[in-house]
Design a protein around this motif. Structure first.
Motif, PDB file in Angstrom:
ATOM      1  N   PHE A  81       0.452  -3.738  -7.589  1.00 27.92           N
ATOM      2  CA  PHE A  81       0.212  -2.528  -6.804  1.00 27.92           C
ATOM      3  C   PHE A  81      -1.273  -2.350  -6.516  1.00 27.92           C
ATOM      4  CE2 PHE A  81      -0.460   2.086  -6.473  1.00 27.92           C
ATOM      5  CZ  PHE A  81       0.399   2.369  -5.430  1.00 27.92           C
ATOM      6  N   TYR A  82      -2.117  -2.517  -7.539  1.00 26.63           N
ATOM      7  CA  TYR A  82      -3.552  -2.344  -7.350  1.00 26.63           C
ATOM      8  C   TYR A  82      -4.173  -3.466  -6.525  1.00 26.63           C
ATOM      9  CZ  TYR A  82      -3.727   1.562 -10.597  1.00 26.63           C
ATOM     10  OH  TYR A  82      -3.558   2.768 -11.204  1.00 26.63           O
ATOM     11  N   TRP A 107       7.658  -2.805 -20.560  1.00 28.08           N
ATOM     12  CA  TRP A 107       6.203  -2.655 -20.571  1.00 28.08           C
ATOM     13  C   TRP A 107       5.538  -3.788 -19.785  1.00 28.08           C
ATOM     14  CZ3 TRP A 107       2.572   0.653 -20.956  1.00 28.08           C
ATOM     15  CH2 TRP A 107       1.261   0.256 -21.218  1.00 28.08           C
ATOM     16  N   VAL A 108       5.994  -5.002 -19.984  1.00 25.10           N
ATOM     17  CA  VAL A 108       5.435  -6.133 -19.239  1.00 25.10           C
ATOM     18  C   VAL A 108       5.777  -6.000 -17.758  1.00 25.10           C
ATOM     19  CG1 VAL A 108       5.595  -8.635 -18.922  1.00 25.10           C
ATOM     20  CG2 VAL A 108       5.350  -7.695 -21.210  1.00 25.10           C
ATOM     21  N   THR A 109       7.003  -5.586 -17.458  1.00 25.93           N
ATOM     22  CA  THR A 109       7.399  -5.381 -16.063  1.00 25.93           C
ATOM     23  C   THR A 109       6.539  -4.317 -15.403  1.00 25.93           C
ATOM     24  OG1 THR A 109       9.665  -5.948 -16.682  1.00 25.93           O
ATOM     25  CG2 THR A 109       9.363  -4.836 -14.576  1.00 25.93           C
ATOM     26  N   TRP A 110       6.282  -3.239 -16.120  1.00 28.54           N
ATOM     27  CA  TRP A 110       5.432  -2.164 -15.598  1.00 28.54           C
ATOM     28  C   TRP A 110       4.023  -2.676 -15.338  1.00 28.54           C
ATOM     29  CZ3 TRP A 110       5.277   2.355 -13.360  1.00 28.54           C
ATOM     30  CH2 TRP A 110       4.121   3.108 -13.414  1.00 28.54           C
ATOM     31  N   ASN A 111       3.479  -3.456 -16.253  1.00 32.28           N
ATOM     32  CA  ASN A 111       2.134  -3.974 -16.074  1.00 32.28           C
ATOM     33  C   ASN A 111       2.033  -4.935 -14.895  1.00 32.28           C
ATOM     34  OD1 ASN A 111       0.601  -2.652 -18.079  1.00 32.28           O
ATOM     35  ND2 ASN A 111       1.594  -3.894 -19.630  1.00 32.28           N
ATOM     36  N   VAL A 112       3.046  -5.770 -14.708  1.00 34.42           N
ATOM     37  CA  VAL A 112       3.051  -6.666 -13.544  1.00 34.42           C
ATOM     38  C   VAL A 112       3.104  -5.842 -12.264  1.00 34.42           C
ATOM     39  CG1 VAL A 112       4.441  -8.400 -12.335  1.00 34.42           C
ATOM     40  CG2 VAL A 112       4.019  -8.632 -14.783  1.00 34.42           C
ATOM     41  N   PHE A 113       3.926  -4.788 -12.253  1.00 34.33           N
ATOM     42  CA  PHE A 113       3.992  -3.916 -11.077  1.00 34.33           C
ATOM     43  C   PHE A 113       2.649  -3.261 -10.798  1.00 34.33           C
ATOM     44  CE2 PHE A 113       4.496   0.420  -9.468  1.00 34.33           C
ATOM     45  CZ  PHE A 113       5.004   0.130  -8.204  1.00 34.33           C
ATOM     46  N   VAL A 141      -0.467  -6.623  -3.454  1.00 31.89           N
ATOM     47  CA  VAL A 141       0.390  -7.783  -3.229  1.00 31.89           C
ATOM     48  C   VAL A 141       1.686  -7.327  -2.565  1.00 31.89           C
ATOM     49  CG1 VAL A 141       1.683  -9.628  -4.361  1.00 31.89           C
ATOM     50  CG2 VAL A 141      -0.577  -9.001  -5.195  1.00 31.89           C
ATOM     51  N   GLY A 142       1.988  -7.895  -1.407  1.00 35.67           N
ATOM     52  CA  GLY A 142       3.270  -7.647  -0.758  1.00 35.67           C
ATOM     53  C   GLY A 142       3.472  -6.235  -0.260  1.00 35.67           C
ATOM     54  N   ASP A 143       2.435  -5.487   0.008  1.00 33.11           N
ATOM     55  CA  ASP A 143       2.545  -4.111   0.516  1.00 33.11           C
ATOM     56  C   ASP A 143       3.401  -3.229  -0.372  1.00 33.11           C
ATOM     57  OD1 ASP A 143       0.895  -4.594   2.655  1.00 33.11           O
ATOM     58  OD2 ASP A 143       2.539  -5.208   3.965  1.00 33.11           O
ATOM     59  N   LEU A 144       3.188  -3.296  -1.674  1.00 31.24           N
ATOM     60  CA  LEU A 144       3.979  -2.491  -2.607  1.00 31.24           C
ATOM     61  C   LEU A 144       3.753  -1.000  -2.406  1.00 31.24           C
ATOM     62  CD1 LEU A 144       3.705  -4.435  -5.956  1.00 31.24           C
ATOM     63  CD2 LEU A 144       5.719  -4.075  -4.581  1.00 31.24           C
ATOM     64  N   SER A 145       2.564  -0.637  -1.973  1.00 27.85           N
ATOM     65  CA  SER A 145       2.300   0.791  -1.805  1.00 27.85           C
ATOM     66  C   SER A 145       3.123   1.374  -0.663  1.00 27.85           C
ATOM     67  CB  SER A 145       0.808   1.023  -1.553  1.00 27.85           C
ATOM     68  OG  SER A 145       0.410   0.359  -0.365  1.00 27.85           O
ATOM     69  N   LYS A 146       3.420   0.516   0.421  1.00 27.71           N
ATOM     70  CA  LYS A 146       4.245   0.983   1.532  1.00 27.71           C
ATOM     71  C   LYS A 146       5.717   0.772   1.209  1.00 27.71           C
ATOM     72  CE  LYS A 146       0.564  -0.238   4.629  1.00 27.71           C
ATOM     73  NZ  LYS A 146       0.036  -1.276   5.460  1.00 27.71           N
TER      74      LYS A 146
END
Length: 139
Positions: A82-83, A72-78, A86-91
């Protein structure tokens, strides 16, 4: 037992997480992504189980709740990264997912075995029929 025992504190934390997750679920329903909605739903169920385990002295439920908090914490950090972009996570996420799917499809095509297959394990030599004589059915 004191006023602020561990059970009381955990019950308070579970209650606050439940309220915050329900609010977040309402706002996620306004969006277009279904993954956060499903994760929120799973979190709500897990928090309820953790709260139940705290009140009813069920250590396995509390352990399950504690184990669930790691993804859950990992998902929230992602989601935060993502929003915020940071670091072009969407690409980077789409590219990595596409490469993984292409790899899976390629492995499935290579491992497909036709009926009677081309592999040496499925091949059976025809039996020798030296003593068998074929005769017509009708004369």
């Amino acid at each position: 037992m004191g006023c602020c025992s561990g059970r009381c504190t955990l019950s308070f934390i579970c209650g606050m997480q439940l309220i915050c997750t329900l609010e977040r679920q309402i706002f996620d329903f306004l969006g277009y992504q279904w993954a956060p909605i499903l994760m929120n739903f799973l979190h709500i169920i897990t928090v309820i189980m953790g709260l139940f385990g705290t009140v009813q002295y069920r250590p396995s439920y509390v352990t399950g709740y504690a184990v669930w908090l790691v993804p859950w914490v990992t998902w929230n950090v992602f989601i935060i990264c993502f929003y915020l972009g940071v670091g072009d996570l969407s690409k980077l996420a789409g590219f990595i997912s596409a490469c993984y799917v292409v790899k899976l499809i390629a492995e499935e095509e290579d491992s497909f075995d036709f009926i009677g297959g081309f592999d040496s394990y499925g091949y059976q030599r025809p039996q020798k029929t030296s003593n068998l004589q074929l005769q017509p059915l009708y004369l």
